[in-house]
Design a protein around this motif. Sequence first.
Motif, PDB file in Angstrom:
ATOM      1  N   ASN A  96      61.220 -18.005 -18.241  1.00 17.12           N
ATOM      2  CA  ASN A  96      60.730 -16.893 -19.050  1.00 17.12           C
ATOM      3  C   ASN A  96      59.426 -17.333 -19.678  1.00 17.12           C
ATOM      4  O   ASN A  96      59.416 -18.088 -20.651  1.00 17.12           O
ATOM      5  CB  ASN A  96      61.757 -16.533 -20.129  1.00 17.12           C
ATOM      6  CG  ASN A  96      63.028 -16.000 -19.515  1.00 17.12           C
ATOM      7  OD1 ASN A  96      63.082 -14.859 -19.078  1.00 17.12           O
ATOM      8  ND2 ASN A  96      64.045 -16.841 -19.432  1.00 17.12           N
ATOM      9  N   VAL A 103      57.701 -13.363 -22.388  1.00 18.22           N
ATOM     10  CA  VAL A 103      58.211 -13.161 -23.749  1.00 18.22           C
ATOM     11  C   VAL A 103      59.556 -13.872 -23.914  1.00 18.22           C
ATOM     12  O   VAL A 103      60.595 -13.232 -24.023  1.00 18.22           O
ATOM     13  CB  VAL A 103      58.342 -11.660 -24.100  1.00 18.22           C
ATOM     14  CG1 VAL A 103      57.001 -11.038 -24.352  1.00 18.22           C
ATOM     15  CG2 VAL A 103      59.064 -10.899 -23.001  1.00 18.22           C
ATOM     16  N   PHE A 119      64.467  -1.407 -30.140  1.00 16.28           N
ATOM     17  CA  PHE A 119      65.258  -2.561 -29.742  1.00 16.28           C
ATOM     18  C   PHE A 119      65.405  -3.524 -30.903  1.00 16.28           C
ATOM     19  O   PHE A 119      64.512  -4.302 -31.196  1.00 16.28           O
ATOM     20  CB  PHE A 119      64.608  -3.281 -28.561  1.00 16.28           C
ATOM     21  CG  PHE A 119      64.571  -2.444 -27.331  1.00 16.28           C
ATOM     22  CD1 PHE A 119      65.747  -2.024 -26.748  1.00 16.28           C
ATOM     23  CD2 PHE A 119      63.377  -2.040 -26.786  1.00 16.28           C
ATOM     24  CE1 PHE A 119      65.730  -1.230 -25.623  1.00 16.28           C
ATOM     25  CE2 PHE A 119      63.350  -1.244 -25.658  1.00 16.28           C
ATOM     26  CZ  PHE A 119      64.529  -0.838 -25.077  1.00 16.28           C
ATOM     27  N   ASP A 156      64.881  -7.127 -30.070  1.00 14.45           N
ATOM     28  CA  ASP A 156      63.506  -7.631 -30.066  1.00 14.45           C
ATOM     29  C   ASP A 156      62.975  -7.773 -31.487  1.00 14.45           C
ATOM     30  O   ASP A 156      62.277  -8.735 -31.817  1.00 14.45           O
ATOM     31  CB  ASP A 156      62.602  -6.678 -29.285  1.00 14.45           C
ATOM     32  CG  ASP A 156      62.879  -6.746 -27.788  1.00 14.45           C
ATOM     33  OD1 ASP A 156      63.828  -7.453 -27.400  1.00 14.45           O
ATOM     34  OD2 ASP A 156      62.166  -6.096 -27.007  1.00 14.45           O
ATOM     35  N   PHE A 195      55.482  -9.806 -28.325  1.00 10.76           N
ATOM     36  CA  PHE A 195      56.852  -9.834 -27.813  1.00 10.76           C
ATOM     37  C   PHE A 195      57.119  -8.494 -27.132  1.00 10.76           C
ATOM     38  O   PHE A 195      58.015  -7.736 -27.503  1.00 10.76           O
ATOM     39  CB  PHE A 195      57.858 -10.103 -28.937  1.00 10.76           C
ATOM     40  CG  PHE A 195      59.168 -10.612 -28.419  1.00 10.76           C
ATOM     41  CD1 PHE A 195      59.310 -11.926 -28.007  1.00 10.76           C
ATOM     42  CD2 PHE A 195      60.249  -9.777 -28.283  1.00 10.76           C
ATOM     43  CE1 PHE A 195      60.505 -12.394 -27.490  1.00 10.76           C
ATOM     44  CE2 PHE A 195      61.451 -10.233 -27.772  1.00 10.76           C
ATOM     45  CZ  PHE A 195      61.577 -11.541 -27.378  1.00 10.76           C
ATOM     46  N   GLN A 198      56.960  -6.957 -23.210  1.00  8.46           N
ATOM     47  CA  GLN A 198      56.806  -7.373 -21.816  1.00  8.46           C
ATOM     48  C   GLN A 198      55.514  -6.841 -21.217  1.00  8.46           C
ATOM     49  O   GLN A 198      55.177  -5.679 -21.384  1.00  8.46           O
ATOM     50  CB  GLN A 198      57.986  -6.858 -20.991  1.00  8.46           C
ATOM     51  CG  GLN A 198      59.270  -7.523 -21.331  1.00  8.46           C
ATOM     52  CD  GLN A 198      60.466  -6.862 -20.671  1.00  8.46           C
ATOM     53  OE1 GLN A 198      61.548  -6.909 -21.208  1.00  8.46           O
ATOM     54  NE2 GLN A 198      60.272  -6.257 -19.515  1.00  8.46           N
ATOM     55  N   ASN A 235      64.605  -9.260 -17.124  1.00  7.09           N
ATOM     56  CA  ASN A 235      64.937 -10.065 -18.285  1.00  7.09           C
ATOM     57  C   ASN A 235      66.417  -9.968 -18.591  1.00  7.09           C
ATOM     58  O   ASN A 235      67.038  -8.932 -18.398  1.00  7.09           O
ATOM     59  CB  ASN A 235      64.168  -9.581 -19.530  1.00  7.09           C
ATOM     60  CG  ASN A 235      62.696  -9.873 -19.404  1.00  7.09           C
ATOM     61  OD1 ASN A 235      62.237 -10.953 -19.692  1.00  7.09           O
ATOM     62  ND2 ASN A 235      61.954  -8.891 -18.933  1.00  7.09           N
ATOM     63  N   ASN A 266      66.606  -0.103 -22.038  1.00 11.86           N
ATOM     64  CA  ASN A 266      67.122  -1.329 -22.610  1.00 11.86           C
ATOM     65  C   ASN A 266      68.440  -1.739 -21.993  1.00 11.86           C
ATOM     66  O   ASN A 266      69.067  -1.000 -21.299  1.00 11.86           O
ATOM     67  CB  ASN A 266      67.308  -1.124 -24.097  1.00 11.86           C
ATOM     68  CG  ASN A 266      67.942  -2.267 -24.783  1.00 11.86           C
ATOM     69  OD1 ASN A 266      68.569  -3.106 -24.182  1.00 11.86           O
ATOM     70  ND2 ASN A 266      67.776  -2.323 -26.065  1.00 11.86           N
ATOM     71  N   SER A 267      68.800  -2.925 -22.388  1.00 10.87           N
ATOM     72  CA  SER A 267      69.862  -3.678 -21.769  1.00 10.87           C
ATOM     73  C   SER A 267      71.183  -3.001 -21.536  1.00 10.87           C
ATOM     74  O   SER A 267      71.662  -2.976 -20.430  1.00 10.87           O
ATOM     75  CB  SER A 267      70.153  -4.876 -22.604  1.00 10.87           C
ATOM     76  OG  SER A 267      69.005  -5.424 -23.056  1.00 10.87           O
ATOM     77  N   HIS A 274      67.655  -3.460 -21.325  1.00  9.58           N
ATOM     78  CA  HIS A 274      67.330  -4.806 -21.760  1.00  9.58           C
ATOM     79  C   HIS A 274      66.228  -4.930 -22.771  1.00  9.58           C
ATOM     80  O   HIS A 274      65.244  -4.231 -22.662  1.00  9.58           O
ATOM     81  CB  HIS A 274      66.930  -5.658 -20.576  1.00  9.58           C
ATOM     82  CG  HIS A 274      68.082  -6.431 -20.167  1.00  9.58           C
ATOM     83  ND1 HIS A 274      68.388  -7.618 -20.723  1.00  9.58           N
ATOM     84  CD2 HIS A 274      69.072  -6.102 -19.351  1.00  9.58           C
ATOM     85  CE1 HIS A 274      69.508  -8.033 -20.209  1.00  9.58           C
ATOM     86  NE2 HIS A 274      69.940  -7.121 -19.381  1.00  9.58           N
ATOM     87  N   PRO A 275      66.393  -5.829 -23.714  1.00  5.56           N
ATOM     88  CA  PRO A 275      65.283  -6.089 -24.625  1.00  5.56           C
ATOM     89  C   PRO A 275      64.209  -6.908 -23.936  1.00  5.56           C
ATOM     90  O   PRO A 275      64.410  -7.394 -22.830  1.00  5.56           O
ATOM     91  CB  PRO A 275      65.940  -6.891 -25.742  1.00  5.56           C
ATOM     92  CG  PRO A 275      67.107  -7.535 -25.109  1.00  5.56           C
ATOM     93  CD  PRO A 275      67.566  -6.616 -24.015  1.00  5.56           C
ATOM     94  N   SER A 276      63.096  -7.075 -24.624  1.00  7.98           N
ATOM     95  CA  SER A 276      61.979  -7.777 -24.006  1.00  7.98           C
ATOM     96  C   SER A 276      62.268  -9.240 -23.718  1.00  7.98           C
ATOM     97  O   SER A 276      61.806  -9.791 -22.757  1.00  7.98           O
ATOM     98  CB  SER A 276      60.751  -7.715 -24.913  1.00  7.98           C
ATOM     99  OG  SER A 276      60.101  -6.505 -24.746  1.00  7.98           O
ATOM    100  N   GLY A 277      62.955  -9.846 -24.630  1.00  9.40           N
ATOM    101  CA  GLY A 277      63.142 -11.276 -24.518  1.00  9.40           C
ATOM    102  C   GLY A 277      63.877 -11.689 -23.271  1.00  9.40           C
ATOM    103  O   GLY A 277      64.863 -11.096 -22.898  1.00  9.40           O
ATOM    104  N   GLY A 278      63.374 -12.696 -22.639  1.00 13.16           N
ATOM    105  CA  GLY A 278      64.074 -13.202 -21.476  1.00 13.16           C
ATOM    106  C   GLY A 278      65.103 -14.216 -21.891  1.00 13.16           C
ATOM    107  O   GLY A 278      65.199 -14.591 -23.014  1.00 13.16           O
TER     108      GLY A 278
END
Lengths: 430, 254
Positions: free
Chosen positions: A139, A142, A194, A197, A247, A249, A331, B240-241, B250-254
């Motif tokens: 990753n 972000v 989100f 996030d 943060f 994507q 992700n 989103n997830s 899904h959120p942005s964070g991987g």
Amino acid sequence: MGVETMQSQTDSLDAFPCGLTLGAPLPPTVLRAVERELNLRHAKWDTRVGNVSVLSPEPVLMHNREWRWLCRQAESASRELLALEQEIVGRNDLQELLGIPVNLRRLLQGKSQEARPVVRAFRFDFHPTAKGWMLSEVNSDVPGGYGEASTLTSLYGQHSSGLVAPPDPLVIWADAVESVAMGKVVALLYAPGFMEDEQVVRSQAKELGRRGFQTYLIQSPFALKWNRGRAVLRKSPATAIDILVRFYQVEWLTQLPVWTGWKGMFHGGNDTLVLNPVVSAISESKRLPLCWPYVSERASAFRDLLPETCEPANIVGMTREDWVLKAAYSNTGDDVHLGASKTAYEWSNLLGNAVRQPRRWVAQRRFDTSELCSKGGLVKPCVGVYVINGCAAGAYVRLSRRQVTDGYALEAPLFLSDFEEDGWIANRLG
Amino acid sequence: MDREQAWMIWAPEESQWGRWTKPALFSFLPETLSSQSELPIPDWSALSQGDTAVLVELPGPQAVIAGLQFARFGYRPIALFNASPFAPEIKVAGDGGFSNPIVDVARIVWTIEGYSASLEEMHLPASAPPAFLIDANRSRGPLFPGAGMFDNRSVVWETDLPEAEDLQRAGIRRVVLVQTNRVFRYDLVGILLSWQTKGIEITTQAFAQPWSPRKVVVKSPGKVAVLIRTFVKWIVFKTNSFGAFGNIAHPSGG
């Protein structure tokens, strides 16, 4: 260390392939107290999916030697990825191969080395297997999980004596930001709606706030106005931004209307630093291994850790149980499809779709993650090792009940030690 | 009363529904809650039945007060507000941000703060059926917010509410959707449809009107509606997830 001792250590480690095990669980009342603390004081709000807790009662314990090896691999891989980015940033053909959206490709052209030192954060997701560690992905756009890797570990540590935590990635990240900052005003951008996030950027903002930074959370690039590499908040009074923490994507950015000003981030690097820089879209693509034949960078560490990767068309007719289809940009397990968990009909549809849109998908050979025996059943660990500015910096650990590490995976802290000294005999990898 | 005590009142461990309470808003309560307000006595009534759950969808603070009034009739209010207020008065240390939120979440926080003691005094039994509280204004606002606005809009995800099987296992056969106007917002339709398909009766009840829930048939949104909603989601809320509408999100964070 004598020969006998070394032999003893080897024997001991054989019982813990990949040097992993689970520690003693926190008592339920303590675990609930940790959860409340996270919820109410550390902006960690997604400790439950529905009504089910995703906090592992058991910490993950890793042998020091194994940890050092993972760190070396991750650091090597990060250097390789940076070299690959520099090589690919001027190659439109390879960017197309990676599946980078066309409007982003145009902006990446000629975007080479940043004018100023930047902060680059990667998270390499390692999985223990019978053949050793495998990397499912990196990753680099972000990476999240800072709060969990930092606060969760700290809170567990308060209730478990003698456990040694790896470095705190949030602190190291903030140190790195501080080291490159020319000023003290930071905007943190994330997508609205989100909370997962928002909690990441809140933990980052809080850490920066401790260091005297003035932080602003923004949900759209439109909140900023760019002028010759300098971003200014569109509010009264206008506030110049020294660092933009993105943060959000990169592939989502490219879907926003142009008038939101998202393209301004590509002109950063002068007065306003953008972290991670948008060039990270190159190493974020899950199709990166398809570039191997066309680049001079060997990327041997990264390449050796990844499973076989190929175009979806190349696996037509192959045994579906052996393959995974991944979106080029995905992700937390979204758009990751295991052939083994699909019916023949479902797989045929997915594969057909991937073959029709090859730039959006990639096929990866499936590997089986070894399991740990937890109190709640077998779990598959994923150790996400952070590398910040070239140095390994802690880990975000998840324990999945399924092969794919997704939002339902348990979150666990990681602690390090030498097994035999601490007498770790709890659980073993299955 | 402190923040943690308030949380325990709203998310009691002894209730199977308490675990659904969303913690985000509670993290914005002050460490020590200020003086408590007296809960208005409702001029309406509701019938409490063990096989009925209530889904209160009213504008923020009103949803909280209605939930507490439902508590007088034996329901346990479960706060599902999942957004941050970001009013400067309740900023946490080190955070910064715009003080011009799109959704007035701060008033929900203050309402929860003001009536937590009232809820505690009701001593609801662990078996009390749930009254899920959601903000009718959660996703309202301009398609493209102006500069300087804090976009704290939110949506209800499928995982925010129990599945039909969870409800049925708890003996719930019917859900009463309490609103001021009968509008099935896009993020709720999928959840209501899922419940309905699996045998949960969906009824609607106008807020503060004589209690007579009416059975309704939730229909799939038409193609035009789906297109509009897809566009809005695309622009405002990226998929989103855990997803509503069956989307994998899904959120942005991987």
